[in-house]
Design an enzyme around this catalytic site. Structure first.
Site, PDB file in Angstrom:
ATOM      1  N   HIS A  59      -2.823   7.057   7.049  1.00  0.00           N
ATOM      2  CA  HIS A  59      -1.872   7.995   6.422  1.00  0.00           C
ATOM      3  C   HIS A  59      -2.569   9.281   5.963  1.00  0.00           C
ATOM      4  O   HIS A  59      -2.026  10.363   6.145  1.00  0.00           O
ATOM      5  CB  HIS A  59      -1.195   7.355   5.203  1.00  0.00           C
ATOM      6  CG  HIS A  59       0.041   6.566   5.541  1.00  0.00           C
ATOM      7  ND1 HIS A  59       1.145   7.116   6.135  1.00  0.00           N
ATOM      8  CD2 HIS A  59       0.339   5.258   5.338  1.00  0.00           C
ATOM      9  CE1 HIS A  59       2.074   6.175   6.297  1.00  0.00           C
ATOM     10  NE2 HIS A  59       1.616   5.037   5.831  1.00  0.00           N
TER      11      HIS A  59
ATOM     12  N   GLY B 246       0.844  -1.191   0.000  1.00  0.00           N
ATOM     13  CA  GLY B 246       0.000   0.000   0.000  1.00  0.00           C
ATOM     14  C   GLY B 246       0.876   1.235   0.000  1.00  0.00           C
ATOM     15  O   GLY B 246       2.013   1.193   0.477  1.00  0.00           O
TER      16      GLY B 246
ATOM     17  N   GLN C  48       2.801   9.968   1.411  1.00  0.00           N
ATOM     18  CA  GLN C  48       4.110   9.314   1.400  1.00  0.00           C
ATOM     19  C   GLN C  48       4.943   9.667   0.178  1.00  0.00           C
ATOM     20  O   GLN C  48       6.131   9.361   0.123  1.00  0.00           O
ATOM     21  CB  GLN C  48       3.951   7.793   1.473  1.00  0.00           C
ATOM     22  CG  GLN C  48       3.372   7.309   2.784  1.00  0.00           C
ATOM     23  CD  GLN C  48       3.300   5.807   2.805  1.00  0.00           C
ATOM     24  OE1 GLN C  48       2.350   5.222   2.287  1.00  0.00           O
ATOM     25  NE2 GLN C  48       4.300   5.163   3.377  1.00  0.00           N
TER      26      GLN C  48
ATOM     27  N   HIS D  96      -4.390   0.814   7.539  1.00  0.00           N
ATOM     28  CA  HIS D  96      -3.059   1.443   7.632  1.00  0.00           C
ATOM     29  C   HIS D  96      -2.954   2.630   6.670  1.00  0.00           C
ATOM     30  O   HIS D  96      -2.496   3.712   7.049  1.00  0.00           O
ATOM     31  CB  HIS D  96      -1.991   0.379   7.325  1.00  0.00           C
ATOM     32  CG  HIS D  96      -0.586   0.897   7.337  1.00  0.00           C
ATOM     33  ND1 HIS D  96       0.339   0.533   8.294  1.00  0.00           N
ATOM     34  CD2 HIS D  96       0.064   1.760   6.510  1.00  0.00           C
ATOM     35  CE1 HIS D  96       1.489   1.161   8.056  1.00  0.00           C
ATOM     36  NE2 HIS D  96       1.353   1.905   6.970  1.00  0.00           N
ATOM     37  N   GLU D  97      -3.408   2.437   5.431  1.00  0.00           N
ATOM     38  CA  GLU D  97      -3.307   3.520   4.433  1.00  0.00           C
ATOM     39  C   GLU D  97      -4.265   4.660   4.756  1.00  0.00           C
ATOM     40  O   GLU D  97      -3.938   5.828   4.550  1.00  0.00           O
ATOM     41  CB  GLU D  97      -3.567   2.988   3.017  1.00  0.00           C
ATOM     42  CG  GLU D  97      -2.561   1.941   2.533  1.00  0.00           C
ATOM     43  CD  GLU D  97      -1.117   2.312   2.771  1.00  0.00           C
ATOM     44  OE1 GLU D  97      -0.749   3.508   2.624  1.00  0.00           O
ATOM     45  OE2 GLU D  97      -0.326   1.417   3.118  1.00  0.00           O
TER      46      GLU D  97
ATOM     47  N   CYS E  28       6.002   0.044   7.417  1.00  0.00           N
ATOM     48  CA  CYS E  28       5.608   1.190   6.608  1.00  0.00           C
ATOM     49  C   CYS E  28       6.809   1.629   5.785  1.00  0.00           C
ATOM     50  O   CYS E  28       7.917   1.731   6.313  1.00  0.00           O
ATOM     51  CB  CYS E  28       5.149   2.322   7.529  1.00  0.00           C
ATOM     52  SG  CYS E  28       4.596   3.781   6.644  1.00  0.00           S
ATOM     53  N   LEU E  29       6.588   1.896   4.500  1.00  0.00           N
ATOM     54  CA  LEU E  29       7.699   2.288   3.628  1.00  0.00           C
ATOM     55  C   LEU E  29       8.334   3.610   4.078  1.00  0.00           C
ATOM     56  O   LEU E  29       9.488   3.867   3.771  1.00  0.00           O
ATOM     57  CB  LEU E  29       7.228   2.394   2.175  1.00  0.00           C
ATOM     58  CG  LEU E  29       6.761   1.077   1.537  1.00  0.00           C
ATOM     59  CD1 LEU E  29       6.230   1.324   0.128  1.00  0.00           C
ATOM     60  CD2 LEU E  29       7.862   0.022   1.512  1.00  0.00           C
TER      61      LEU E  29
HETATM   62 NI    NI Z   1       2.583   3.197   5.821  1.00  0.00          NI
END
Ligand code: NI
Length: 195
Positions: free
Chosen positions: A150, A45, A50, A146-147, A104-105
């Protein structure tokens, strides 16, 4: 085109993102680039903040979870679960709470158990700006939760207990300073300021 992923510490990750409309400039190119960036970083995701954009948009492709060799960890909810979410609204989160190790990236090399309800109802616009409403469970729900966080300016580490947070503090400081080894391109807030 791959985009640099914004690292922990950048204020854009803490902003409540804004809705967009069909006239948002180069939206389909942005969506393509977000998928390309996510796949190259082995993510499931990626949310617009991000990549530095405070807008209510995220992409997911959780199908790697559905292809797991191990039958026990294979999750049918993620089969073909590739979606674009525009202006999503979390309608409800219900069911039993369960723990899953999230990463998380934007926060590389940190994985921690996060507890969330198992079922969500989410309303959103797809890439054609058609309204959709879906009921999700399992890892599909998890990735969306999770997304969605963000675009609300929240991160999974916010959900950890105070002791865990204290233990992660120096690691998080290092990430924001760019002192982290990653295989994908990132943009680090503290390096940006110096430039
Ligand atoms: Ni993340």
């Amino acid at each position: 085109m791959k985009l640099p992923i914004v690292a922990y510490g950048d204020p854009v990750l803490r902003q409540a993102a804004e809705e967009i409309d069909e006239n948002y400039p180069n939206l389909s190119a942005l969506i393509d680039n977000m998928f390309e960036t996510m796949y190259a970083a082995n993510g499931v995701g990626l949310a617009a903040p991000q990549v530095g954009l405070p807008i209510r948009l995220f992409v997911v492709d959780a199908s790697p979870f559905g292809e797991d060799e191990d039958e026990v960890s294979r999750d049918p909810s993620t089969k073909d679960f590739k979606r674009v979410f525009i202006n999503p609204i979390m309608v409800e989160e219900t069911g039993e709470k369960w723990a899953f190790s999230e990463g998380c990236l934007s926060i590389p090399h940190i994985n921690e158990d996060v507890v969330r309800p198992e079922r969500v109802v989410i309303n959103y616009l797809d890439q054609q700006f058609e309204e959709q409403e879906e009921i999700l469970t399992g890892l599909a729900a998890r990735v969306v939760q999770h997304e969605y966080d963000h675009i609300e300016g929240k991160l999974f580490i916010d959900k950890l207990g105070p002791l865990k947070k204290a233990m992660l503090k120096s690691k998080l400081d290092s990430i924001s300073k760019g002192q982290v080894d990653v295989s994908y391109k990132m943009s680090f807030p503290q390096l940006k300021k110096k430039r």
